[in-house]
Motif scaffolding. Sequence first.
Motif, PDB file in Angstrom:
ATOM      1  N   GLU A  74       8.915  55.886 -17.063  1.00  0.00           N
ATOM      2  CA  GLU A  74       8.066  56.201 -15.912  1.00  0.00           C
ATOM      3  C   GLU A  74       7.781  54.977 -15.044  1.00  0.00           C
ATOM      4  O   GLU A  74       7.227  55.091 -13.963  1.00  0.00           O
ATOM      5  N   LYS A  75       8.206  53.799 -15.490  1.00  0.00           N
ATOM      6  CA  LYS A  75       7.930  52.573 -14.745  1.00  0.00           C
ATOM      7  C   LYS A  75       8.962  52.331 -13.651  1.00  0.00           C
ATOM      8  O   LYS A  75      10.142  52.621 -13.824  1.00  0.00           O
ATOM      9  N   PRO A  76       8.528  51.776 -12.532  1.00  0.00           N
ATOM     10  CA  PRO A  76       9.509  51.356 -11.528  1.00  0.00           C
ATOM     11  C   PRO A  76      10.356  50.202 -12.088  1.00  0.00           C
ATOM     12  O   PRO A  76       9.928  49.485 -13.007  1.00  0.00           O
ATOM     13  N   PHE A  77      11.528  50.034 -11.530  1.00  0.00           N
ATOM     14  CA  PHE A  77      12.468  49.027 -12.026  1.00  0.00           C
ATOM     15  C   PHE A  77      11.837  47.638 -12.073  1.00  0.00           C
ATOM     16  O   PHE A  77      11.991  46.914 -13.041  1.00  0.00           O
ATOM     17  N   ASP A 126       8.931  46.755 -12.676  1.00  0.00           N
ATOM     18  CA  ASP A 126       7.943  46.588 -13.744  1.00  0.00           C
ATOM     19  C   ASP A 126       8.564  46.570 -15.141  1.00  0.00           C
ATOM     20  O   ASP A 126       7.852  46.366 -16.121  1.00  0.00           O
ATOM     21  N   LEU A 127       9.871  46.778 -15.223  1.00  0.00           N
ATOM     22  CA  LEU A 127      10.537  46.701 -16.522  1.00  0.00           C
ATOM     23  C   LEU A 127      10.694  45.238 -16.913  1.00  0.00           C
ATOM     24  O   LEU A 127      10.834  44.368 -16.046  1.00  0.00           O
ATOM     25  N   PRO A 128      10.679  44.942 -18.197  1.00  0.00           N
ATOM     26  CA  PRO A 128      10.953  43.561 -18.623  1.00  0.00           C
ATOM     27  C   PRO A 128      12.318  43.117 -18.099  1.00  0.00           C
ATOM     28  O   PRO A 128      13.246  43.925 -17.967  1.00  0.00           O
ATOM     29  N   GLU A 129      12.435  41.851 -17.816  1.00  0.00           N
ATOM     30  CA  GLU A 129      13.677  41.303 -17.244  1.00  0.00           C
ATOM     31  C   GLU A 129      14.893  41.624 -18.111  1.00  0.00           C
ATOM     32  O   GLU A 129      15.959  41.950 -17.595  1.00  0.00           O
ATOM     33  N   ALA A 130      14.723  41.590 -19.413  1.00  0.00           N
ATOM     34  CA  ALA A 130      15.853  41.883 -20.312  1.00  0.00           C
ATOM     35  C   ALA A 130      16.345  43.322 -20.132  1.00  0.00           C
ATOM     36  O   ALA A 130      17.555  43.572 -20.141  1.00  0.00           O
ATOM     37  N   LEU A 131      15.423  44.242 -19.949  1.00  0.00           N
ATOM     38  CA  LEU A 131      15.824  45.635 -19.717  1.00  0.00           C
ATOM     39  C   LEU A 131      16.440  45.812 -18.339  1.00  0.00           C
ATOM     40  O   LEU A 131      17.406  46.570 -18.172  1.00  0.00           O
ATOM     41  N   GLN A 132      15.900  45.132 -17.356  1.00  0.00           N
ATOM     42  CA  GLN A 132      16.497  45.202 -16.019  1.00  0.00           C
ATOM     43  C   GLN A 132      17.948  44.725 -16.064  1.00  0.00           C
ATOM     44  O   GLN A 132      18.843  45.361 -15.510  1.00  0.00           O
ATOM     45  N   PRO A 157      25.621  49.782 -13.559  1.00  0.00           N
ATOM     46  CA  PRO A 157      25.221  49.143 -12.299  1.00  0.00           C
ATOM     47  C   PRO A 157      24.979  50.108 -11.147  1.00  0.00           C
ATOM     48  O   PRO A 157      24.334  49.734 -10.182  1.00  0.00           O
ATOM     49  N   VAL A 158      25.458  51.356 -11.255  1.00  0.00           N
ATOM     50  CA  VAL A 158      25.255  52.286 -10.140  1.00  0.00           C
ATOM     51  C   VAL A 158      23.939  53.048 -10.224  1.00  0.00           C
ATOM     52  O   VAL A 158      23.606  53.805  -9.323  1.00  0.00           O
ATOM     53  N   ILE A 159      23.197  52.862 -11.305  1.00  0.00           N
ATOM     54  CA  ILE A 159      21.898  53.538 -11.406  1.00  0.00           C
ATOM     55  C   ILE A 159      20.940  52.944 -10.376  1.00  0.00           C
ATOM     56  O   ILE A 159      20.745  51.740 -10.326  1.00  0.00           O
ATOM     57  N   LEU A 160      20.389  53.808  -9.579  1.00  0.00           N
ATOM     58  CA  LEU A 160      19.317  53.397  -8.672  1.00  0.00           C
ATOM     59  C   LEU A 160      18.024  53.901  -9.311  1.00  0.00           C
ATOM     60  O   LEU A 160      17.535  54.988  -9.016  1.00  0.00           O
ATOM     61  N   TRP A 161      17.509  53.118 -10.214  1.00  0.00           N
ATOM     62  CA  TRP A 161      16.406  53.485 -11.091  1.00  0.00           C
ATOM     63  C   TRP A 161      15.249  54.131 -10.344  1.00  0.00           C
ATOM     64  O   TRP A 161      14.750  55.173 -10.725  1.00  0.00           O
ATOM     65  N   ASP A 174      15.210  55.637  -7.596  1.00  0.00           N
ATOM     66  CA  ASP A 174      15.542  56.885  -6.906  1.00  0.00           C
ATOM     67  C   ASP A 174      15.564  58.082  -7.857  1.00  0.00           C
ATOM     68  O   ASP A 174      15.706  59.220  -7.407  1.00  0.00           O
ATOM     69  N   LEU A 175      15.439  57.830  -9.159  1.00  0.00           N
ATOM     70  CA  LEU A 175      15.499  58.891 -10.163  1.00  0.00           C
ATOM     71  C   LEU A 175      14.106  59.261 -10.655  1.00  0.00           C
ATOM     72  O   LEU A 175      13.213  58.420 -10.700  1.00  0.00           O
ATOM     73  N   THR A 176      13.952  60.527 -11.038  1.00  0.00           N
ATOM     74  CA  THR A 176      12.709  60.942 -11.692  1.00  0.00           C
ATOM     75  C   THR A 176      12.731  60.435 -13.132  1.00  0.00           C
ATOM     76  O   THR A 176      13.779  60.009 -13.634  1.00  0.00           O
ATOM     77  N   ASP A 177      11.601  60.517 -13.813  1.00  0.00           N
ATOM     78  CA  ASP A 177      11.536  60.105 -15.222  1.00  0.00           C
ATOM     79  C   ASP A 177      12.575  60.859 -16.053  1.00  0.00           C
ATOM     80  O   ASP A 177      13.287  60.264 -16.860  1.00  0.00           O
ATOM     81  N   ASP A 178      12.644  62.182 -15.858  1.00  0.00           N
ATOM     82  CA  ASP A 178      13.585  62.999 -16.624  1.00  0.00           C
ATOM     83  C   ASP A 178      15.039  62.652 -16.286  1.00  0.00           C
ATOM     84  O   ASP A 178      15.891  62.633 -17.169  1.00  0.00           O
ATOM     85  N   GLU A 179      15.318  62.389 -15.026  1.00  0.00           N
ATOM     86  CA  GLU A 179      16.677  61.991 -14.641  1.00  0.00           C
ATOM     87  C   GLU A 179      17.041  60.649 -15.275  1.00  0.00           C
ATOM     88  O   GLU A 179      18.179  60.445 -15.691  1.00  0.00           O
ATOM     89  N   ARG A 180      16.089  59.746 -15.371  1.00  0.00           N
ATOM     90  CA  ARG A 180      16.331  58.459 -16.024  1.00  0.00           C
ATOM     91  C   ARG A 180      16.664  58.673 -17.498  1.00  0.00           C
ATOM     92  O   ARG A 180      17.624  58.108 -18.012  1.00  0.00           O
TER      93      ARG A 180
END
Length: 139
Positions: free
Chosen positions: A16-19, A21-27, A35-39, A41-47
Motif C-alpha cells: 500500500e506504500k508509494p514507491f 516510501d519503500l526501503p531503498e533495497a526494495l526499490q 523495470p517496467v512496473i510503474l508502482w 500507477d498500480l492499485t495495492d491488489d495490482e501490485r
Amino acid sequence: MSRFDSLTLALKGSFEKPFRDLPEALQERIRLEQPVILWDDLTDDERRCTVAQLDDQRDEKNLQLWQEYFQRKDTMKAQIAELDADLTPTSGDVANKESRLAELRQELASMEKQEQQSQWDYYLKRLDGLPGAPIGPYS
C-alpha cells in the motif's frame, strides 16, 4: 539450484506504500526484477498480483512441479489415445481396456480438478501475501 527469494514476502506489508516510501533495497529490487512496473500507477491488489506473477516466473521449485505435472498429464492423455485406438480381439481384452480407460480418465479428471483448485488457492494466498502458499499442482 539457487535459493528462491520471494519478492511477495519481501514486500509484505508494503504493497500500500508509494514507491518513494519503500526501503531503498526494495526499490532497487523492483527496478532490477521488473523495470517496467510503474508502482505508483498500480492499485495495492495490482501490485500484489504483479509481484506474485514475478515470483511464479522465478521460482524454480514451482516451475519444476508444474513441468512434472504436465508431463504426467500428457503421458496419461497419450495412454488414453493409444487405448482408444487399440483394436481388442477378445471380450476379455475389451473389458480390460475399458477398465483401464475408466481409471485413466478418472485420474485425469481428478488431476484437472486438483489443478484448478491448486491454482485458485495458490493465487488467493499469494494475493493475501501469506507465506506457505501451495506451490505447484501437488500441494
